[in-house]
Each structure stands twice: as structure tokens, then as C-alpha cells.
Design a protein around this motif. Structure first.
Motif, PDB file in Angstrom:
ATOM      1  N   ILE A 286       0.860  -1.175   0.000  1.00 38.31           N
ATOM      2  CA  ILE A 286       0.000   0.000   0.000  1.00 38.31           C
ATOM      3  C   ILE A 286       0.899   1.228   0.000  1.00 38.31           C
ATOM      4  N   PHE A 287       0.515   2.222  -0.790  1.00 41.08           N
ATOM      5  CA  PHE A 287       1.348   3.421  -0.884  1.00 41.08           C
ATOM      6  C   PHE A 287       1.026   4.336   0.292  1.00 41.08           C
ATOM      7  N   GLY A 288       2.018   4.651   1.101  1.00 48.97           N
ATOM      8  CA  GLY A 288       1.796   5.599   2.194  1.00 48.97           C
ATOM      9  C   GLY A 288       1.023   5.015   3.358  1.00 48.97           C
ATOM     10  N   PHE A 340      -5.663   9.468  -3.166  1.00 46.16           N
ATOM     11  CA  PHE A 340      -4.399   9.513  -3.902  1.00 46.16           C
ATOM     12  C   PHE A 340      -3.530   8.320  -3.554  1.00 46.16           C
ATOM     13  N   SER A 341      -3.519   7.927  -2.289  1.00 53.32           N
ATOM     14  CA  SER A 341      -2.664   6.805  -1.915  1.00 53.32           C
ATOM     15  C   SER A 341      -3.118   5.519  -2.589  1.00 53.32           C
ATOM     16  N   THR A 343      -4.740   5.315  -5.379  1.00 52.88           N
ATOM     17  CA  THR A 343      -4.410   5.433  -6.795  1.00 52.88           C
ATOM     18  C   THR A 343      -2.933   5.128  -7.012  1.00 52.88           C
ATOM     19  N   ALA A 344      -2.100   5.697  -6.166  1.00 54.19           N
ATOM     20  CA  ALA A 344      -0.662   5.469  -6.328  1.00 54.19           C
ATOM     21  C   ALA A 344      -0.313   4.010  -6.107  1.00 54.19           C
ATOM     22  N   LEU A 346      -1.887   1.598  -7.256  1.00 59.11           N
ATOM     23  CA  LEU A 346      -2.081   0.892  -8.524  1.00 59.11           C
ATOM     24  C   LEU A 346      -0.861   1.000  -9.420  1.00 59.11           C
ATOM     25  N   TRP A 347      -0.115   2.100  -9.263  1.00 60.06           N
ATOM     26  CA  TRP A 347       1.006   2.364 -10.168  1.00 60.06           C
ATOM     27  C   TRP A 347       2.067   1.273 -10.067  1.00 60.06           C
ATOM     28  N   GLY A 348       2.437   0.735 -11.198  1.00 58.22           N
ATOM     29  CA  GLY A 348       3.493  -0.281 -11.198  1.00 58.22           C
ATOM     30  C   GLY A 348       3.036  -1.632 -10.679  1.00 58.22           C
TER      31      GLY A 348
ATOM     32  N   ILE B  64      -6.768   6.968 -12.425  1.00 56.84           N
ATOM     33  CA  ILE B  64      -7.168   5.634 -11.967  1.00 56.84           C
ATOM     34  C   ILE B  64      -7.369   4.718 -13.178  1.00 56.84           C
ATOM     35  N   PHE B  67      -4.020   3.929 -14.982  1.00 51.30           N
ATOM     36  CA  PHE B  67      -3.249   2.945 -14.200  1.00 51.30           C
ATOM     37  C   PHE B  67      -3.905   1.578 -14.284  1.00 51.30           C
ATOM     38  N   PHE B  71      -1.475  -1.120 -15.874  1.00 48.25           N
ATOM     39  CA  PHE B  71      -0.825  -2.053 -14.955  1.00 48.25           C
ATOM     40  C   PHE B  71      -1.634  -3.313 -14.726  1.00 48.25           C
ATOM     41  N   GLY B  81       4.124  -6.606  -8.151  1.00 48.21           N
ATOM     42  CA  GLY B  81       4.546  -5.332  -8.715  1.00 48.21           C
ATOM     43  C   GLY B  81       5.782  -4.814  -7.991  1.00 48.21           C
ATOM     44  N   VAL B  82       6.151  -3.581  -8.345  1.00 51.20           N
ATOM     45  CA  VAL B  82       7.341  -3.017  -7.695  1.00 51.20           C
ATOM     46  C   VAL B  82       7.009  -2.574  -6.271  1.00 51.20           C
ATOM     47  N   ILE B  84       7.012  -0.240  -4.013  1.00 52.28           N
ATOM     48  CA  ILE B  84       7.185   1.148  -3.578  1.00 52.28           C
ATOM     49  C   ILE B  84       6.243   1.383  -2.419  1.00 52.28           C
ATOM     50  N   GLU B  85       6.754   1.885  -1.326  1.00 51.55           N
ATOM     51  CA  GLU B  85       5.894   2.016  -0.146  1.00 51.55           C
ATOM     52  C   GLU B  85       5.420   3.423   0.097  1.00 51.55           C
ATOM     53  N   GLY B  86       6.081   4.388  -0.504  1.00 48.26           N
ATOM     54  CA  GLY B  86       5.665   5.754  -0.249  1.00 48.26           C
ATOM     55  C   GLY B  86       6.715   6.691  -0.795  1.00 48.26           C
ATOM     56  N   GLU B  91       3.680  12.717  -1.219  1.00 45.32           N
ATOM     57  CA  GLU B  91       2.584  12.770  -0.254  1.00 45.32           C
ATOM     58  C   GLU B  91       2.376  14.187   0.268  1.00 45.32           C
ATOM     59  N   TRP B  94       0.547  16.186  -2.464  1.00 44.86           N
ATOM     60  CA  TRP B  94      -0.896  16.026  -2.635  1.00 44.86           C
ATOM     61  C   TRP B  94      -1.669  16.243  -1.348  1.00 44.86           C
TER      62      TRP B  94
END
Ligand code: HEM
Ligand SMILES: [Cu+2]
Ligand SMILES: [Cu+2]
Lengths: 544, 290
Positions: A286-288, A340-341, A343-344, A346-348, B64, B67, B71, B81-82, B84-86, B91, B94
Motif C-alpha cells: 500500500i502506498f503511504g 491519492f494513496s 491510486t498510487a 495501482l502504479w506499477g 485511476i 493505471f 498495470f 509489482g514493484v 514502492i511504499e511511499g 505525499e 498532494w
């Protein structure tokens, strides 16, 4: 870390050999203290009430197909309206999201054998059937007709018996929420497996924590408001009777002090569900994580300071209108952070389009619409125009229908294999999703225009100029009603004959997936040990 | 083929989204015609919010969907997937952007609200006027509430309004009392004059709403409220009850007639002659011209 100070019935680490492995169907109709049984009791109860509330909505929409009140009597319309709103909130979202998913998942996600107070938990559930019966029974006395907000003096003078039953019903439901909230907080604080620090707790649990705090702070206020109302109706007091020195505005403050936070209280667990479903099906952390959990806490706090935005056109002094405009707008920020988190996230990713994921993405889109219209409503000048109109009805259905129904379906498609040990049929799930998405937008999108153009809400009759848009809404509602059919077939069929799921069909990383599906009675033979975080997708992990 | 730099993509998307948002703001009108001095204020504000909302919707929903397609798991693809945590900068960015938007909207809404008279409730004007009438011959008509409570809630203004009307909501009708002693079931007012409504309720909560004026104020039993505005367009418009007030809430409708000054005076004169002032406070007469 000091764990397990609260004794629970069994040895903490190993389930004894002679323990029964699973419950039988009739156990689900008893005072059972297993959190999983209670969770499913809540889910089934709330789904039945969702169908009842949905039926009421369909009858209302049928009435609104024509401008005249020609299908049902206007008194009955108001009774249906009141009970639809009440049931959807107190009989559907709250019990399903908090009671159902919360009870089922929280102990499993934190590696506990049960909730901290299993009996209290069962008690909390069993307060609901009488609450539901009171509500439905009130139709024998004409049905409460003052809307789910029950503003006095209207609620004091129409259908006193039914209104009293309505009050009692909500007080029972509120008591149930309070008992549940205490239980969740203690469970999370005390029963996490020793290897799980707070910052490795799944986000759904954080959401439940925020929800529970909010419940404890706000629900008693609602109970007070309603008990005073009950006294005014039945025992000759005059808290809200203007001609006897009472004040009708006080009620509105008490009511909205609960009921606005209640909106967050309904939506936070669903945000929690989103934060679980999206990473699993996108195969991404999860992003963030921190941003999401702190935004839950900020929403929980700021949510307590926005209630007056429901009263901009009522008895609200100027400075308050401004204070509450600003505080209301501020809530948009943490909510945006969550969107936003996700959505992010989903990226990659490597997104699997399971039904669960489709509903989660559907929710995102619905919620963006509802959130943006919410911002316009939060500002006093625009709210003055559209307050109490169909614009508001459109907004809160985007948020509540979009939020609750999409989120809960996402949750059901995601955890059904865990709960029943069987997979749902994906084709039926996709048909269900498409019908729901189309139906919801046809039903609720035109309502924005109806409201701004001049159609007030809560009316059984309207000006002929609004006919066309209303007919579109009604057709949408029929589609929505029909959309439940594939879902029901799917659930009933798959529960018995669906393909076996196995412990972890989605290869998810939270603890509930480390046990059998369905989990055995005390959840694990041996309590799990945390070897990785809840969202460590794509990272080097020690195999468990 | 050479790769197109991200900056150019971002710029193009930004320009396109802005253009669409501006177009939507200017061409999508959800509101009925404007007939009060307050209406353009509200509409301009809403227009700005509609533009912002359109832009945000396109950006967020677009992202959305892009993506979601880009993806998706391709057949035969395995694994994750890759991880990435944050990203702190992202942040913070936004969180700040919505915060700024929200602050701008907050400040703007305070300003609009001030111009609409939201801060001048129960100010000198309304109260002064009530006292003025107390000394006039028709005092009993304006002040039949008998209490000294001056309205604290609603929309006011400074100075004396040109016309004051007392509005009483009851299940399921609106009654309008004029200081001159006229009682009517419909509201008649002159155009381009400040009108102050003193709103009361005889039973439950009602809400006085004229969609074309963009104004709404609840009628609260036990607590008077005010609504002050200037109608800017001759015509007649619906008066809607917006607060659930019982089974026939949806039928609690009447009209407001905005007259030219001469027509208004003519209406006043005709009705003064036609109505017996002594019966004024008990009987509601529908004074429509037909
Ligand atoms: C299943 C599809 C649904 C349809 C077709 C529908 C339709 C309606 C309609 C026609 C009204 C009356 C509007 C008015 O006259 O003011 C209404 C009110 C309401 N609905 Fe729904 N609704 C649905 C689902 C939901 C859901 C899922 C929720 C919440 C979780 C919900 C919450 C409410 C509330 C709170 C009210 C306001 C009741 C009141 O004014 O007292 N509805 N809905
Ligand atoms: Cu009314
Ligand atoms: Cu009404």
C-alpha cells in the motif's frame, strides 16, 4: 510487550486436540461467542436489512415515477423514507462494516483467538434483532414519519407510538455499537500477537480503531438526544417543545453531533477494506501506510467538528456557519490523501481484475464524485441553495451507496473464500459489478440536477417539469434492484458447491490468510508469528 | 521513434484538462434563472467549484483508469509489482494542493457569505425596522408575536429594508402579512428593492426557499428568522418548502410575484381596499389577480 493480560477462555498458544473443528449451521442462530460466528451473524442480518431497505427504496422510486402521489399514500411514503434511511444506516452499513467485517477480521488480522470480551460481543449482536423488529413493527402503528433525522416538533406530533418505537430501536442499535467499540479497542490494544507492533497492524484494524473511538465519543450524545425526545413524546416533558419553553435547535445539535461523525464511522471501515483489497489484487505494498493511518485519525478528530454544516439554513449564528464551513472543507484533505494513496498503489502493479478489485475501483470513482459534490455542499453559500434538495440526496448516495455498497461487496468478494472455504463465481461477480455501477449512476447522477433546479427532498409529489429526470432515476433504481440477483445466486450456489478455496487463494500477506478457510474454531492450532509486514508485496520475504 | 519527454505530456494534459474544466464551468448550468442580487454571487462561486471539481475529476478518475489499464496483469505474468511504499515529497505535495484549494474556497465562501448578508443577521436594520413599526398605526400586525426576541438567524443587512413582510409557515401553507395590513397567500414584492422577510412557524419546522433567489431559511417554531434580499427580475417564481413538515410537505408550494414598482403599488392599493384590516391576522386570502 505485555500481551494477554485479559484472560480468555483457552490456553493462548495451542488448541486442545478434542476441540470441535467447526460450527454447524444451527450455531449461527444461537448466542455464540465465537467472533467469526458473530461476524457472519452480523453480515447476514445486515444483508437481509439491506434487501428490506432496498425494497422500500424501490417502492419510493416507483411512487416518484409520476409527479402525483398516486401509488402510495403520502403518509406511507414518509414512513418508507424514514425507515429506508434508518435501516440503511443502522441496519446495513454500521452492522455490516463494523459488526460484520470488524468482528470477523480484527481478531484474525492481529493473530488473536477471539475478541477480548466474547460474551459482550455476542450481546452486542443480539441487541440488533429486537432493534430491527421494533423498527419494522412500527409500521403497524403507522411508521415513524419524520425522516431519519426525526426533527421535533414534527416527530413529536406524528405517529407517537411508531416514533417511540423508532427511538428505542436506535437507542438499542447505538448501545450495540458502543459495546462493540469498547471490545474492538481493548482487543487491538491487548491481543495482538507479540510479534506485531502497532506499525505493522493492518490498515483495516487502524480504521476500526478510529471508528471505535469515534463511536465512543459520539453515540452517547445521540442516545441522550433520542431519550429526551422519547420523554417529550410520552412523559410530558418539554425539552424540544417551543410553546413550553423548549428549544428545537438543541435537538439538531445533539442529533448531528452524532450523525455527522456517523458518516465517517460508516465510511472508515470501508476505507479499511479498500486498503486491504487494493494491495492484494494489485500485488503492491500500500502506498503511504502512515499517511493512510494518520488520515483516518485526522478524519476521526476533525469529523467531530463539522456537524453544524447540516444546519446552515436552520438556527445557526453567522460565526458558526463560517467556522463549520472551514472545518468541513478541511475534512476533504485527509480524504483526498486516501484516494491519492490508493491510486498510487495501482502504479506499477500487476492488477488482477477479480470482482473484488473491480468493486474497489468502482468505489474509487463513485467516491471521487461524492467527495467533490461534498466540497460544494460544505461551503455555506452553495449549501443554502441546495440544502434539503435532491442535490444532497445525490451527494450522500454517491458517498454512502458508492462507499458502502461497493466497499462491502469488494470485501465480500475478497473474504468470502476465507469465510466459507469456497470461491465465488467470477463471471457472475462481473455481471453483478457492471449492473451495480450502471444502475447506481443512472439512479443518482440525475438527482444532482433535480436538486439544483428546485426539487426538494422527502417529497411524494413534485412539479411536472421534473418528470423526465425522475423517470430516469426510477429506471436506474430498478436496474439496481435487479443487480442483486446475480449476487444472491452466486453466494448461495458457491457457498454449497463453489470450488474449494484453500487457505490463501489470493496469496495475501495479512494474518487471516495463514489459517484454514474457513478458520477453525480458535482460529489457529498454533498462534502465528509475524515474519513480514502486512503489505510486503514484491519484497524479499521469508516463507511461512 | 524518439521518446516524448514527460514534461511535454504533463503540460499537454494540464492544458487540456484546464480547457475542458473552463468549458464545463461556463457551459454547464445546473441552476435555474437568477432572480435576486444574491444569485449571481452563489452561481459564480459554484462555477468556480464546478471548474475545480471537473479538473480534479478528470485528473483523478483519468489517472485511476489509465493505471488500471496500464498495470493490468498480462496473461502468463506471475509475481508482484514493484515494492514502492511511499514517497514523502509526493505525499506532501498532494496534501498541500488540496489544502490550498480548500483554503481558497474557504476564504472565498466567507466573502460571498458576507456579501449575501449572512453576517448582518438581526443587525441594526431588522430590529430598527420592527421598532419603527411598533410606533406606526399598523404595529399590531407586524409585532403580533408579542415577544421581544429579535431574529438571530438568517440573512440580514444594514439599514432599513424597503419592504418588510412577515411570513408564517404552517402545515401546509405560507401566509404573508404586510405592514399595511394586507394578508396574502402569495408573496408580492417590488423589483430592485430590499425586502426583508421575518419568518415564523406556527407548528413544525418549515423552510422558505425560492430556487431562483438561491436563498433558503428555515421557519423555526419559537425562534424567528430573517431573510433579506433584492429581487432583480420581474416575474413569478415558486416558493418551496424545503424542510420535511408532514405528509403533504411536497405540496406546500406557493409563488412569489416580483412586480415593477408601479404594479406593486397598484397591487397594494387594490388589496388595501379589498381587505378588512381587522380580519387580517386570522384569514388568509389568496390575492392572485385571476
Ligand atoms: C439501493 C438503492 C437505493 C435507492 C434506489 C435509494 C433511493 C432513495 C430515495 C428515493 C430516497 C428518498 C429521497 C428523499 O425523498 O429525500 C432515499 C433516501 C435516503 N437513502 Fe437511499 N437509496 C438506496 C440506497 C441507499 C443506501 C445504500 C443508503 C445508505 C447506506 C441510503 C441512505 C439513504 C438515506 C440516509 C436517506 C435519507 C432518508 C431521509 O431523508 O430521512 N440509501 N434513498
Ligand atoms: Cu412546510
Ligand atoms: Cu415542508
Amino acid at each position: 510487550m505485555a500481551q494477554a493480560q485479559i484472560p480468555i477462555s483457552h490456553d493462548m498458544s495451542v488448541v486442545p486436540e478434542n476441540h470441535p473443528k467447526a460450527w454447524r449451521w444451527y450455531h449461527y442462530f444461537t448466542f455464540n461467542t465465537d467472533h467469526k460466528v458473530i461476524g457472519i451473524q452480523y453480515l447476514v442480518f445486515s444483508f437481509v436489512f439491506y434487501l428490506i431497505g432496498g425494497l422500500m427504496a424501490v417502492v419510493m422510486r416507483t411512487e416518484l415515477y409520476t409527479p402525483d402521489p398516486d401509488v402510495i399514500d403520502p403518509n406511507l411514503y414518509n414512513a418508507l423514507l424514514t425507515n429506508h434511511g434508518t435501516i440503511m444506516i443502522f441496519g446495513w452499513i454500521v452492522p455490516a462494516a463494523i459488526g460484520g467485517f470488524g468482528n470477523y477480521l480484527v481478531p484474525l488480522m492481529i493473530g488473536a483467538r477471539d475478541m477480548a470480551f466474547p460474551r459482550l460481543n455476542a450481546l452486542a449482536f443480539w441487541l440488533l434483532p429486537p432493534a430491527g423488529l421494533l423498527l419494522l413493527g412500527s409500521f403497524l402503528f403507522g411508521g415513524a414519519q419524520a425522516g431519519w433525522t426525526a426533527y421535533p416538533p414534527l416527530s413529536l406530533i406524528t405517529a407517537p407510538m411508531a416514533q417511540s418505537m423508532w427511538c428505542l430501536s436506535i437507542v438499542l442499535a447505538g448501545t450495540s455499537s458502543i459495546l462493540g467499540a469498547v471490545n474492538f479497542i481493548v482487543t487491538m490494544a491487548k491481543l495482538r500477537v507479540p510479534s506485531m507492533p502497532w506499525d505493522k497492524m493492518p490498515l483495516f484494524c487502524w480504521a476500526m480503531l478510529a471508528t471505535s473511538i469515534l463511536t465512543l465519543l459520539s453515540t452517547p450524545v445521540l442516545a441522550i438526544g433520542l431519550i429526551l425526545l422519547l420523554f417529550d413524546i410520552n412523559f410530558g416533558t418539554s425539552f424540544y417543545k417551543p410553546d413550553a419553553g423548549g428549544n428545537v435547535i438543541i435537538y439538531q445539535h445533539l442529533f448531528w453531533f452524532y450523525s455527522h461523525p456517523a458518516v465517517y464511522l460508516m465510511i472508515l471501515p470501508i476505507f479499511g477494506i479498500m486498503s486491504e483489497v487494493i494491495p492484494v489484487h494489485a500485488r503492491k505494498p500500500i502506498f503511504g501506510y502512515r499517511a493512510i493511518l494518520s488520515s483516518s485519525m485526522v478524519i476521526c478528530f476533525v469529523g467531530l467538528f463539522v456537524w453544524v454544516h447540516h444546519m446552515f439554513t436552520s438556527g445557526t449564528p453567522p460565526w458558526m456557519r463560517m467556522f463549520f464551513t472551514i472545518s468541513t472543507l478541511i475534512v476533504a484533505v485527509p480524504t483526498g490523501v486516501k484516494i491519492f494513496s490508493w491510486t498510487a498503489t495501482l502504479w506499477g502493479g500487476k492488477i488482477r481484475y477479480t470482482s473484488a478489485m473491480l468493486f474497489a475501483i468502482g468505489l474509487l470513482i463513485m467516491f471521487v464524485v461524492g467527495g467533490l459534490s461534498g466540497v460544494t455542499l460544505g461551503t455555506a453559500p452553495v449549501d443554502v441553495h441546495v440544502h434539503d434538495t435532491y442535490y444532497v440526496v445525490a451527494h450522500f448516495h454517491y458517498v454512502l451507496f458508492g462507499g458502502s455498497v461497493f466497499g462491502l461487496y469488494a470485501g465480500i468478494y475478497h473474504w468470502f473464500p476465507k469465510m466459507t472455504g469456497r470461491m465465488l463465481n467470477e463471471t457472475l461477480g462481473k455481471i453483478h459489478f457492471v449492473l451495480t455501477l450502471i444502475g447506481a449512476n443512472i439512479t443518482f447522477l440525475p438527482m444532482h440536477v433535480l436538486g439544483t433546479q428546485g426539487m426538494p427532498r422527502r417529497v411524494a409529489m413534485y412539479d411536472p417539469q421534473f418528470t423526465t429526470l425522475n423517470q430516469i432515476c426510477t429506471i436506474g433504481a430498478f436496474i439496481l434492484a435487479f443487480s442483486v440477483v446475480p449476487f444472491l445466486i452466486n453466494v448461495i450456489w458457491s457457498w454449497r458447491w463453489g470450488p474449494k478455496a484453500g487457505g490463501n487463494p489470493w496469496q495475501a500477506l495479512t494474518l487471516e490468510w495463514t489459517t484454514d478457510s474457513p478458520p477453525l474454531i480458535e482460529n489457529w492450532h498454533q498462534l502465528p508469528v509475524l515474519t513480514h509486514g502486512p503489505y510486503d508485496y514484491g519484497k524479499q520475504r521469508a516463507e511461512v | 521513434m524518439q521518446r516524448i519527454p514527460t514534461a511535454i505530456w504533463t503540460l499537454t494534459v494540464g492544458v487540456l484538462v484546464t480547457l475542458v474544466a473552463i468549458w464545463v464551468g461556463n457551459h454547464v448550468s445546473l441552476f435555474p434563472e437568477q432572480a435576486s442580487a444574491q444569485a449571481p454571487l452563489v452561481d459564480d462561486f459554484f462555477k468556480l467549484m464546478l471548474m475545480i471539481a471537473t479538473a480534479l475529476f478528470l485528473l483523478v478518475a483519468g489517472t485511476i483508469l489509465i493505471f488500471a489499464v496500464q498495470f493490468r496483469r498480462r496473461p502468463g505474468e506471475e509475481g508482484d509489482g514493484v515494492p514502492i511504499e511511499g514517497d514523502f515529497a509526493l505525499e506532501a505535495y498532494w496534501t498541500l494542493i488540496p489544502a490550498v484549494i480548500v483554503i481558497v474556497l474557504g476564504v472565498y465562501s466567507v466573502q460571498v457569505f458576507t456579501e449575501m448578508g449572512g453576517f448582518a443577521v438581526g443587525g441594526g436594520g431588522g430590529n430598527h425596522l420592527l421598532m419603527g413599526h411598533q410606533h406606526s398605526a399598523t404595529a399590531h400586525l407586524v409585532s403580533d408575536e408579542g415577544e421581544s426576541s429579535r431574529p438571530k438567524y438568517g440573512f440580514g443587512g444594514s439599514g432599513e429594508p424597503d419592504v418588510t413582510v412577515t411570513v408564517t409557515g404552517m402545515q401546509y401553507a405560507w401566509i404573508f402579512n404586510y405592514p399595511e395590513g394586507i394578508v396574502s397567500g402569495e408573496l408580492h414584492i417590488p423589483v430592485h428593492k430590499t425586502v426583508q422577510l421575518n419568518i415564523k412557524s406556527a407548528d413544525v419546522i418549515h423552510s422558505f426557499w425560492v430556487p431562483q433567489f438561491r436563498l433558503k431559511q428555515d421557519a423555526i417554531p419559537g425562534q424567528d428568522t430573517v431573510l433579506r434580499f433584492t429581487a432583480t427580475k420581474v416575474g413569478d417564481y415558486p416558493v418551496v418548502c424545503a424542510e420535511l413538515c408532514g405528509a403533504y410537505h411536497g405540496a406546500m408550494r406557493t409563488r412569489v410575484h416580483v412586480h415593477t414598482q408601479e404594479d406593486y403599488e397598484k397591487w397594494l392599493a387594490e388589496n388595501l381596499a379589498a381587505q378588512n384590516p381587522d380580519m387580517a391576522s386570522t384569514v388568509a386570502v389568496n390575492t392572485d389577480h385571476q
